[in-house]
Design a protein around this motif. Structure first.
Motif, PDB file in Angstrom:
ATOM      1  N   LYS A 159       0.867  -1.404  -0.070  1.00 17.37           N
ATOM      2  CA  LYS A 159      -0.063  -0.197  -0.014  1.00 17.37           C
ATOM      3  C   LYS A 159       0.751   1.171   0.064  1.00 17.37           C
ATOM      4  N   CYS A 160       2.022   1.044   0.736  1.00 12.83           N
ATOM      5  CA  CYS A 160       2.979   2.391   0.533  1.00 12.83           C
ATOM      6  C   CYS A 160       3.562   2.561  -0.537  1.00 12.83           C
ATOM      7  N   LEU A 161       3.782   1.546  -1.344  1.00 12.51           N
ATOM      8  CA  LEU A 161       4.476   1.621  -2.733  1.00 12.51           C
ATOM      9  C   LEU A 161       3.468   1.999  -3.651  1.00 12.51           C
ATOM     10  N   LEU A 162       2.273   1.946  -3.302  1.00 14.54           N
ATOM     11  CA  LEU A 162       1.022   2.314  -4.213  1.00 14.54           C
ATOM     12  C   LEU A 162       0.619   3.750  -4.011  1.00 14.54           C
ATOM     13  N   GLY A 163       1.343   4.208  -2.867  1.00 20.11           N
ATOM     14  CA  GLY A 163       0.695   5.401  -2.598  1.00 20.11           C
ATOM     15  C   GLY A 163      -0.815   5.510  -1.747  1.00 20.11           C
ATOM     16  N   GLN A 164      -0.966   4.424  -1.218  1.00 22.76           N
ATOM     17  CA  GLN A 164      -2.321   4.527  -0.323  1.00 22.76           C
ATOM     18  C   GLN A 164      -1.959   4.538   1.078  1.00 22.76           C
ATOM     19  N   GLU A 165      -0.547   4.544   1.379  1.00 22.80           N
ATOM     20  CA  GLU A 165      -0.288   4.625   2.870  1.00 22.80           C
ATOM     21  C   GLU A 165       0.780   5.233   3.011  1.00 22.80           C
ATOM     22  N   THR A 166       1.360   6.014   4.089  1.00 21.34           N
ATOM     23  CA  THR A 166       2.808   6.474   4.470  1.00 21.34           C
ATOM     24  C   THR A 166       3.406   6.067   5.710  1.00 21.34           C
ATOM     25  N   VAL A 167       4.577   5.943   5.574  1.00 20.60           N
ATOM     26  CA  VAL A 167       5.264   5.094   6.716  1.00 20.60           C
ATOM     27  C   VAL A 167       5.652   6.483   7.835  1.00 20.60           C
ATOM     28  N   THR A 168       5.251   6.465   8.954  1.00 19.44           N
ATOM     29  CA  THR A 168       5.453   7.289   9.873  1.00 19.44           C
ATOM     30  C   THR A 168       6.178   7.052  11.090  1.00 19.44           C
ATOM     31  N   VAL A 169       7.429   7.529  11.413  1.00 22.12           N
ATOM     32  CA  VAL A 169       8.040   7.185  12.665  1.00 22.12           C
ATOM     33  C   VAL A 169       7.954   8.247  13.520  1.00 22.12           C
ATOM     34  N   ARG A 170       7.452   8.134  14.674  1.00 19.62           N
ATOM     35  CA  ARG A 170       7.275   9.294  15.787  1.00 19.62           C
ATOM     36  C   ARG A 170       7.914   8.907  17.126  1.00 19.62           C
ATOM     37  N   PHE A 171       8.767  10.033  17.524  1.00 16.52           N
ATOM     38  CA  PHE A 171       9.434   9.920  18.746  1.00 16.52           C
ATOM     39  C   PHE A 171       8.907  10.499  19.657  1.00 16.52           C
ATOM     40  N   GLY A 172       9.092  10.171  21.106  1.00 19.83           N
ATOM     41  CA  GLY A 172       8.590  10.757  22.132  1.00 19.83           C
ATOM     42  C   GLY A 172       9.827  11.032  22.861  1.00 19.83           C
ATOM     43  N   ASP A 173       9.647  11.871  24.101  1.00 14.94           N
ATOM     44  CA  ASP A 173      10.342  12.247  24.948  1.00 14.94           C
ATOM     45  C   ASP A 173      11.202  11.280  25.691  1.00 14.94           C
ATOM     46  N   PRO A 174      12.380  11.339  25.753  1.00 18.23           N
ATOM     47  CA  PRO A 174      13.455  10.459  26.558  1.00 18.23           C
ATOM     48  C   PRO A 174      12.790  10.304  27.945  1.00 18.23           C
ATOM     49  N   ILE A 175      12.752   9.253  28.281  1.00 16.95           N
ATOM     50  CA  ILE A 175      12.261   8.582  29.753  1.00 16.95           C
ATOM     51  C   ILE A 175      13.524   8.274  30.436  1.00 16.95           C
ATOM     52  N   PHE A 176      13.618   8.754  31.762  1.00 16.29           N
ATOM     53  CA  PHE A 176      14.761   8.410  32.677  1.00 16.29           C
ATOM     54  C   PHE A 176      14.129   7.864  33.996  1.00 16.29           C
ATOM     55  N   TYR A 177      14.362   6.497  34.047  1.00 16.84           N
ATOM     56  CA  TYR A 177      13.893   5.479  35.300  1.00 16.84           C
ATOM     57  C   TYR A 177      14.729   5.821  36.113  1.00 16.84           C
ATOM     58  N   ASN A 178      14.391   6.253  37.540  1.00 16.06           N
ATOM     59  CA  ASN A 178      15.264   6.077  38.816  1.00 16.06           C
ATOM     60  C   ASN A 178      15.055   4.936  39.501  1.00 16.06           C
ATOM     61  N   ARG A 179      16.117   4.091  39.600  1.00 17.48           N
ATOM     62  CA  ARG A 179      15.573   2.644  40.342  1.00 17.48           C
ATOM     63  C   ARG A 179      15.193   2.907  41.769  1.00 17.48           C
ATOM     64  N   SER A 180      15.569   3.845  42.211  1.00 11.42           N
ATOM     65  CA  SER A 180      15.324   4.214  43.734  1.00 11.42           C
ATOM     66  C   SER A 180      13.664   4.407  44.049  1.00 11.42           C
ATOM     67  N   HIS A 181      12.969   4.752  42.904  1.00  9.22           N
ATOM     68  CA  HIS A 181      11.636   4.896  42.798  1.00  9.22           C
ATOM     69  C   HIS A 181      10.786   3.506  42.806  1.00  9.22           C
ATOM     70  N   PHE A 182      11.421   2.337  42.358  1.00 11.36           N
ATOM     71  CA  PHE A 182      10.826   1.260  42.292  1.00 11.36           C
ATOM     72  C   PHE A 182      11.197   0.210  43.805  1.00 11.36           C
ATOM     73  N   GLU A 183      10.026  -0.491  44.112  1.00 11.13           N
ATOM     74  CA  GLU A 183      10.294  -1.288  45.143  1.00 11.13           C
ATOM     75  C   GLU A 183       9.364  -2.686  44.677  1.00 11.13           C
ATOM     76  N   GLY A 184      10.026  -3.758  45.401  1.00 10.34           N
ATOM     77  CA  GLY A 184       9.546  -5.204  45.214  1.00 10.34           C
ATOM     78  C   GLY A 184      10.453  -5.825  44.582  1.00 10.34           C
ATOM     79  N   LYS A 185      10.212  -7.164  44.109  1.00  8.67           N
ATOM     80  CA  LYS A 185      11.124  -8.036  43.408  1.00  8.67           C
ATOM     81  C   LYS A 185      11.448  -7.538  41.874  1.00  8.67           C
ATOM     82  N   LYS A 186      12.615  -7.911  41.663  1.00  9.21           N
ATOM     83  CA  LYS A 186      13.199  -7.385  40.530  1.00  9.21           C
ATOM     84  C   LYS A 186      12.429  -7.609  39.261  1.00  9.21           C
TER      85      LYS A 186
END
Length: 220
Positions: A159-186
């Protein structure tokens, strides 16, 4: 991860070829590119519909990416040679592959970027699959930021090759995970992180649906 000059040159030549074809044949739209960290270790986490998703994300990111690839693909004659030069790192999905995990960690520690699909496999359904804990484990162990990515339009390449669809790549904001914010089993922590990443990707998908075709892309 240190690589020889000729392998790096091969990767860059392939990158430019794929980038040109993506723009010419598939009218690739790149949205949110300013959110991508220009350097340093980073994990690009995306939904996964088609075999070509990593290629589109790789050219859209404008960064050299290393790819998590199932080990079975390396058993195909000739393909292993190409995959190695395209920065693919094999993983045995039938067990906890410690060697693969260490390879991914080394890439991130050395300031490289990894592409992963938290769902663990291609998914052509409208709803995302429950994410695997592996993505969360990698984030927890390395502390690398996660860039959520939504790729759309790759369900039917014809469908993309036939012009019926467009490929889109959308990036979100980087996420920083702080390990100290998590509790419980790994393992529960790994699942929680993977679940949160998948929710961010879902938000990007929903934003895309809400915006519709009238929303102008921010392209490089």
């Amino acid at each position: 991860m240190r690589r020889s000059g000729h392998i790096l040159t091969f990767y860059r030549v392939c990158w430019w070829i794929v980038f040109g074809l993506s723009k010419l044949l598939f009218r690739l739209r790149i949205e949110g590119s300013w959110r991508i960290p220009p350097k340093g270790g980073a994990i690009f986490a995306s939904n996964h519909v088609s075999y070509v998703d990593p290629a589109f994300i790789g050219v859209a990111a404008f960064r050299e990416l290393f790819y998590v690839t199932k080990r079975e693909s390396f058993a195909i004659p000739g393909l292993a040679w190409l995959l190695t030069r395209w920065n693919a790192i094999p993983i045995d999905r039938s067990r906890g592959d410690r060697g693969a995990l260490q390879a991914y960690e080394k890439v991130l520690v050395d300031g490289g970027a990894i592409f992963i699909a938290p769902e663990g496999t291609r998914n052509k359904r409208a709803e995302f699959l429950e994410p695997k804990p592996g993505a969360g484990m990698l984030v927890y162990r390395t502390g690398a930021p996660v860039v959520p990515v939504y790729v759309g339009g790759t369900l039917s390449i014809m469908k993309c090759l036939l012009g019926q669809e467009t490929v889109t790549v959308r990036f979100g904001d980087p996420i920083f995970y702080n390990r100290s914010h998590f509790e419980g089993k790994k393992r529960d922590i790994y699942r929680a992180i993977s679940g949160d990443i998948m929710a961010r990707i879902q938000n990007l998908k929903q934003d895309r649906l809400n915006a519709g075709a009238a929303s102008p892309p921010s392209s490089l």
